[in-house]
Design a protein around this motif. Structure first.
Motif, PDB file in Angstrom:
ATOM      1  N   THR A 274       0.786  -1.171  -0.029  1.00 53.92           N
ATOM      2  CA  THR A 274       0.024  -0.028   0.075  1.00 53.92           C
ATOM      3  C   THR A 274       0.834   1.372   0.059  1.00 53.92           C
ATOM      4  N   VAL A 275       0.544   2.408  -0.853  1.00 54.04           N
ATOM      5  CA  VAL A 275       1.078   3.531  -0.761  1.00 54.04           C
ATOM      6  C   VAL A 275      -0.136   4.572  -0.272  1.00 54.04           C
ATOM      7  N   ILE A 276       0.285   5.371   0.864  1.00 53.00           N
ATOM      8  CA  ILE A 276      -0.350   6.275   1.332  1.00 53.00           C
ATOM      9  C   ILE A 276       0.005   7.495   1.088  1.00 53.00           C
ATOM     10  N   ASN A 277      -0.891   8.362   0.481  1.00 49.04           N
ATOM     11  CA  ASN A 277      -0.404   9.896   0.304  1.00 49.04           C
ATOM     12  C   ASN A 277      -0.910  10.508   1.382  1.00 49.04           C
ATOM     13  N   TYR A 278      -0.138  10.740   2.487  1.00 47.30           N
ATOM     14  CA  TYR A 278      -0.664  11.522   3.489  1.00 47.30           C
ATOM     15  C   TYR A 278      -0.921  13.003   3.248  1.00 47.30           C
ATOM     16  N   ASP A 279      -0.141  13.577   2.399  1.00 40.17           N
ATOM     17  CA  ASP A 279      -0.019  14.855   1.705  1.00 40.17           C
ATOM     18  C   ASP A 279      -0.316  14.626   0.279  1.00 40.17           C
ATOM     19  N   MET A 280      -1.103  15.145  -0.313  1.00 43.07           N
ATOM     20  CA  MET A 280      -1.109  14.925  -2.118  1.00 43.07           C
ATOM     21  C   MET A 280       0.063  15.499  -2.666  1.00 43.07           C
ATOM     22  N   PRO A 281       0.579  14.751  -3.769  1.00 47.86           N
ATOM     23  CA  PRO A 281       1.839  15.204  -4.217  1.00 47.86           C
ATOM     24  C   PRO A 281       1.418  16.639  -5.198  1.00 47.86           C
TER      25      PRO A 281
ATOM     26  N   GLU B 103      -6.628  20.255  -1.306  1.00 49.29           N
ATOM     27  CA  GLU B 103      -5.947  19.672  -2.144  1.00 49.29           C
ATOM     28  C   GLU B 103      -6.725  18.980  -3.213  1.00 49.29           C
ATOM     29  N   MET B 104      -8.135  19.521  -2.947  1.00 49.45           N
ATOM     30  CA  MET B 104      -9.104  19.081  -4.220  1.00 49.45           C
ATOM     31  C   MET B 104      -8.741  19.480  -5.397  1.00 49.45           C
ATOM     32  N   GLU B 105      -7.982  20.539  -5.681  1.00 48.75           N
ATOM     33  CA  GLU B 105      -7.789  20.702  -7.135  1.00 48.75           C
ATOM     34  C   GLU B 105      -6.800  19.842  -7.793  1.00 48.75           C
ATOM     35  N   ILE B 106      -5.587  19.457  -6.845  1.00 48.57           N
ATOM     36  CA  ILE B 106      -4.813  18.557  -7.727  1.00 48.57           C
ATOM     37  C   ILE B 106      -5.519  17.215  -7.726  1.00 48.57           C
ATOM     38  N   PHE B 107      -6.308  16.919  -7.143  1.00 52.61           N
ATOM     39  CA  PHE B 107      -7.114  15.531  -7.017  1.00 52.61           C
ATOM     40  C   PHE B 107      -7.888  15.591  -8.120  1.00 52.61           C
ATOM     41  N   GLU B 108      -8.437  16.571  -8.456  1.00 52.02           N
ATOM     42  CA  GLU B 108      -9.502  16.780  -9.774  1.00 52.02           C
ATOM     43  C   GLU B 108      -8.697  16.504 -10.887  1.00 52.02           C
ATOM     44  N   GLU B 109      -7.354  17.366 -10.936  1.00 49.61           N
ATOM     45  CA  GLU B 109      -6.399  17.204 -11.888  1.00 49.61           C
ATOM     46  C   GLU B 109      -6.202  15.621 -12.339  1.00 49.61           C
TER      47      GLU B 109
END
Ligand SMILES: Nc1ncnc2c1ncn2[C@@H]1O[C@H](COP(=O)(O)OP(=O)(O)OP(=O)(O)O)[C@@H](O)[C@H]1O
Length: 483
Positions: free
Chosen positions: A399-406, A436-442
């Motif tokens: 498992t890879v967890i993104n605690y912070d989004m890249p 972080e929603m913006e990068i997630f949407e991207e």
């Protein structure tokens, strides 16, 4: 050069630069060839039995698609550009034929420089590739000398390492240049001895600031030298390098590797997300680990070094053993941590990725801006040759967890690429705050969320209930306040 084309899984496009056949014809020819090639094993690819046995001891029995495509061309002496997604087995795609060539054509005793150079962007990769070559050589019981150079080596260490000379050199471009400019490696010796040059993780070499080093070095690469360029993505940097060192290369493109957009997550990785406030990330990750909702081993990415230490301390309070890996640790400690994690001595590793190093632009070799500077330790020295996302083969990470989004979609792809390697399965869980929603949407749109393919869909994480989170909230908040 004719443009490479995206093709379905397992359909490698092979094309020689300058070949002007209509794309359709190339594809048709290749489809037939592919069907025949599809099932070829290492023996049928003409691999030396010693290498087949060595691979088998490493539980590697059948070649991956990129290995099937690249090995015969490399054995024939062709220049090759191989582009294939993360974890697709690019390292053995060049190491196996390289070793086979050296076995059958033992380097001349008169050589004054290594016969093969393998250049990689980071120390971690240097160590990883060096270990892979050494273990194959040992398993094959052949006498070949391999050395790795690191930029912390003194002139006399470099001299000792290069004495002999070794048959294979694994290094970052900066160390080779340092050896050249200090006269430890002689240009004439390279021109006389160098037969194979490999640029691994080629798409990263320039962004790590090695352009000048590479230009200076490649001026001495003889025309007859076979050049191999391995990369997970195609980019203008890869094209630049290709022009710098390759002669009429064969371009192998595995499916869907084009630009960021096509830089795919392996199909065997399930991707999930949890939406929560930045403040609630601690209690959510605690629930994931404490309630064992994610399968071990787990690689956790944060965007700052301070955050990774905070997480480590936080986990400790709950009896969860973890380690941190970042650019400010001395190289020996980093290697030690990687070895222990790979050996299974602990299950949770908290890493800062090298996107921080590259985001700031160029590498000043030893101390460039690898991410946000810590407020607590503003003068820490960061290693510009550090890198734990691209190319690093963490063993058995499920498992890879993104605690912070890249910060970028490419960063996301490469982080997730640390699991689901070769034929293994894996999962990722991204904790996403509203910021972080913006990068997630991207990321979602880049991965093609709406095109109906499950593998590209990042689903809500199904196993974590609100009650489970709330049951841990009080303890999590008390502990976090104390630490
Ligand atoms: N033919 C194979 N069968 C099974 N496993 C393999 C095979 N070839 C390589 N592997 C394993 O797959 C893993 C990934 O290989 P490798 O590191 O070469 O991938 P990569 O394509 O270079 O990835 P990245 O782009 O992330 O660097 C390694 O653990 C390697 O030992």
């Amino acid at each position: 050069m004719a443009k490479s084309k995206l093709k379905p899984e397992n359909n490698t496009v092979i094309q020689q630069e300058g070949e002007n056949k209509p794309q359709e014809q190339v594809e048709n020819e290749h489809t037939q060839q592919e069907e025949e090639e599809e099932e070829k094993n290492f023996e049928e690819l003409g691999i030396d039995p010693r290498l087949i046995r060595a691979l088998s001891k490493k539980s590697i029995e059948k070649p991956t698609p990129i290995q099937r495509a690249a090995i015969p061309l490399i054995l024939e002496g062709k220049d090759v550009v191989a582009r294939a997604k993360t974890g697709s087995g690019k390292t053995f795609a060049y190491l196996v034929p390289l070793l086979q060539k050296l076995f059958s054509d033992m380097p001349s005793k008169k050589n004054l420089a290594p016969t093969a150079f393998i250049l990689v962007p980071t120390r971690e990769l240097c160590q990883q590739v060096y270990s892979e070559v050494m273990s194959l050589i040992e398993l094959c019981r052949v006498q070949l000398k391999v050395v790795q150079l690191t930029s912390s080596m003194s002139a006399s260490d470099l001299k000792t390492a290069l004495a002999g000379p070794p048959d294979i050199l694994v290094s970052t471009p900066a160390c080779v240049q340092k050896s050249l400019s200090s006269g430890i490696l002689l240009a004439k010796a390279i021109q006389d001895s160098l037969s194979v040059l490999v640029l691994d993780e080629a798409d990263l070499l320039l962004s790590y600031g090695y352009e000048d080093d590479l230009k200076a070095f490649t001026a001495h690469v003889p025309k007859r030298c076979q050049c191999l360029l391995m990369s997970a993505t195609s980019s203008t940097d890869v094209d630049k390098l290709k022009k710098l060192v390759l002669h009429n290369p064969y371009i192998l493109t595995l499916p869907e590797v084009g630009d960021v957009k096509d830089d795919v997550i392996p199909k065997n990785v399930q991707q999930f997300y949890i939406s929560c406030s930045a403040r609630d990330k601690l209690v959510h990750i605690l629930a994931l680990l404490k309630l064992e909702l994610v399968q071990k081993k787990v690689l956790i990415y944060t965007n700052t070094i301070d955050m990774s230490y905070r997480l480590k301390l936080f986990f400790e309070q709950f009896g969860i053993k973890s380690a941190v890996l970042n650019a400010e640790l001395p190289q020996n400690s980093r290697l030690h941590i990687l070895e222990e994690f790979n050996a299974g001595l602990f299950d949770y590793l908290i890493a800062n990725d090298d996107s921080q190093s590259t985001a700031t632009g160029k590498n000043d070799k030893e101390n460039h801006g690898a991410g946000k500077k810590s407020k607590k330790h503003p003068k820490r020295k960061l290693d510009g040759e550090f890198g734990v996302v691209r190319g690093i083969d963490f063993k058995n990470v499920h498992t890879v967890i993104n605690y912070d989004m890249p910060r970028t979609a490419t960063g996301y792809v490469h982080r997730i690429g640390r699991t689901g390697r070769a034929y293994n399965t894996g999962a990722s869980v991204s904790l996403i705050s509203s910021e972080e929603m913006e990068i997630f949407e991207e990321i979602k749109s880049i991965l093609g969320e709406n095109d109906g393919e499950d593998s590209k869909f990042i689903a809500p994480f199904p196993l974590l209930s609100k009650n489970a989170v709330e049951s841990l909230r009080y303890r999590a908040e008390v502990i976090d306040e104390k630490s």
